[in-house]
Scaffold this motif. Structure first.
Motif, PDB file in Angstrom:
ATOM      1  N   PRO A 111       0.824  -1.237   0.004  1.00 32.08           N
ATOM      2  CA  PRO A 111      -0.159  -0.057   0.049  1.00 32.08           C
ATOM      3  C   PRO A 111       0.878   1.316  -0.020  1.00 32.08           C
ATOM      4  N   VAL A 112       0.248   2.272  -0.851  1.00 29.11           N
ATOM      5  CA  VAL A 112       1.054   3.447  -0.751  1.00 29.11           C
ATOM      6  C   VAL A 112       0.269   4.563  -0.255  1.00 29.11           C
ATOM      7  N   ILE A 113       1.021   5.163   0.837  1.00 24.24           N
ATOM      8  CA  ILE A 113       0.095   6.072   1.822  1.00 24.24           C
ATOM      9  C   ILE A 113       0.403   7.458   1.456  1.00 24.24           C
ATOM     10  N   ALA A 114      -0.501   8.086   1.288  1.00 22.99           N
ATOM     11  CA  ALA A 114      -0.226   9.941   0.850  1.00 22.99           C
ATOM     12  C   ALA A 114       0.093  10.506   2.213  1.00 22.99           C
ATOM     13  N   VAL A 120      -3.554   5.344  -1.355  1.00 23.96           N
ATOM     14  CA  VAL A 120      -3.906   5.665  -2.458  1.00 23.96           C
ATOM     15  C   VAL A 120      -3.917   4.767  -3.419  1.00 23.96           C
ATOM     16  N   GLY A 121      -3.333   3.447  -2.988  1.00 25.42           N
ATOM     17  CA  GLY A 121      -3.125   2.228  -3.942  1.00 25.42           C
ATOM     18  C   GLY A 121      -1.970   1.575  -3.618  1.00 25.42           C
ATOM     19  N   ASN A 122      -1.750   0.622  -4.496  1.00 18.12           N
ATOM     20  CA  ASN A 122      -0.573  -0.123  -4.114  1.00 18.12           C
ATOM     21  C   ASN A 122       0.470   0.113  -5.135  1.00 18.12           C
ATOM     22  N   GLY A 123       1.810   0.217  -4.500  1.00 19.78           N
ATOM     23  CA  GLY A 123       2.991   0.451  -5.358  1.00 19.78           C
ATOM     24  C   GLY A 123       4.112  -0.830  -5.286  1.00 19.78           C
TER      25      GLY A 123
END
Length: 196
Positions: A111-114, A120-123
């Motif tokens: 998971p990508v955290i803003a 905000v999605g996966n990276g």
């Protein structure tokens, strides 16, 4: 002469071990013998990368990676060990070792955290490097001198202790592989992969 004494006289070569996650090579307290190996005709690419190593005592399990003779020599992975006894006394341990082909990158979707704290999605994130040996399958008639076509199916050998998951993918030598199966076998993990 007792068998144990003979083994002690034959094992004259230094052996170094590297533990998981360490960059240090430790000189082990005993010596080894890497006898000349027989080369036979085989269809498996990895057939020629396996050797038999002999030691007077077991190799400590915290050392899955080995170097024989000097700290800058070829690196091997410990695959299997078998003890031998004479009148109920151990005198020789023979090991199957596999030549290390290099280090592969293990990538994982996380998971990508803003900055606001919202996901905000996966990276794609590189999580670790693993020592690996690959065995590539091929198709072609057994009477042919060399394989006609390599298949996309690949088997990877990795020491136990490296945390690899089914959802990961592996990058090695400019190729990307998805993981189909992970099976523990003796001192290694056998990973069946497909080229992405």
């Amino acid at each position: 002469m007792r068998l144990g004494q003979a083994v002690g006289k034959l094992c004259k070569t230094d052996i170094y071990g590297q533990s998981i996650g360490s960059n240090n090579w430790d000189l082990l307290e005993f010596r080894c013998m890497l006898p000349p190996d027989g080369r036979f005709i085989g269809r498996s690419v990895a057939f020629y990368d396996r050797r038999t190593l002999m030691t007077p005592v077991p190799i400590p399990p915290e050392y899955p990676l080995l170097r024989i003779g000097s700290v800058d020599s070829e690196t091997f992975m410990l695959y299997a060990s078998q003890g031998n006894t004479d009148h109920n006394k151990p005198y020789l341990v023979s090991h199957t070792i596999i030549s290390l082909q290099g280090y592969a990158e293990v990538w994982r979707l996380q998971p990508v955290i803003a900055a606001s704290g919202v996901t905000v999605g996966n990276g794609e994130v590189k999580v670790l490097d693993i020592p690996i040996a690959l065995e590539r399958g091929f198709t072609g008639k057994s009477s042919e001198v060399e394989a006609a076509v390599y298949t996309s199916r690949v088997t990877g050998f990795v020491p136990k202790g490296y945390a690899i998951a089914f959802s990961d993918y592996i990058k090695f030598e400019n190729d990307i592989y998805t993981i189909d199966e992970i099976v523990p076998e003796l001192f290694l993990q056998i990973i069946t992969m497909s080229k992405k």
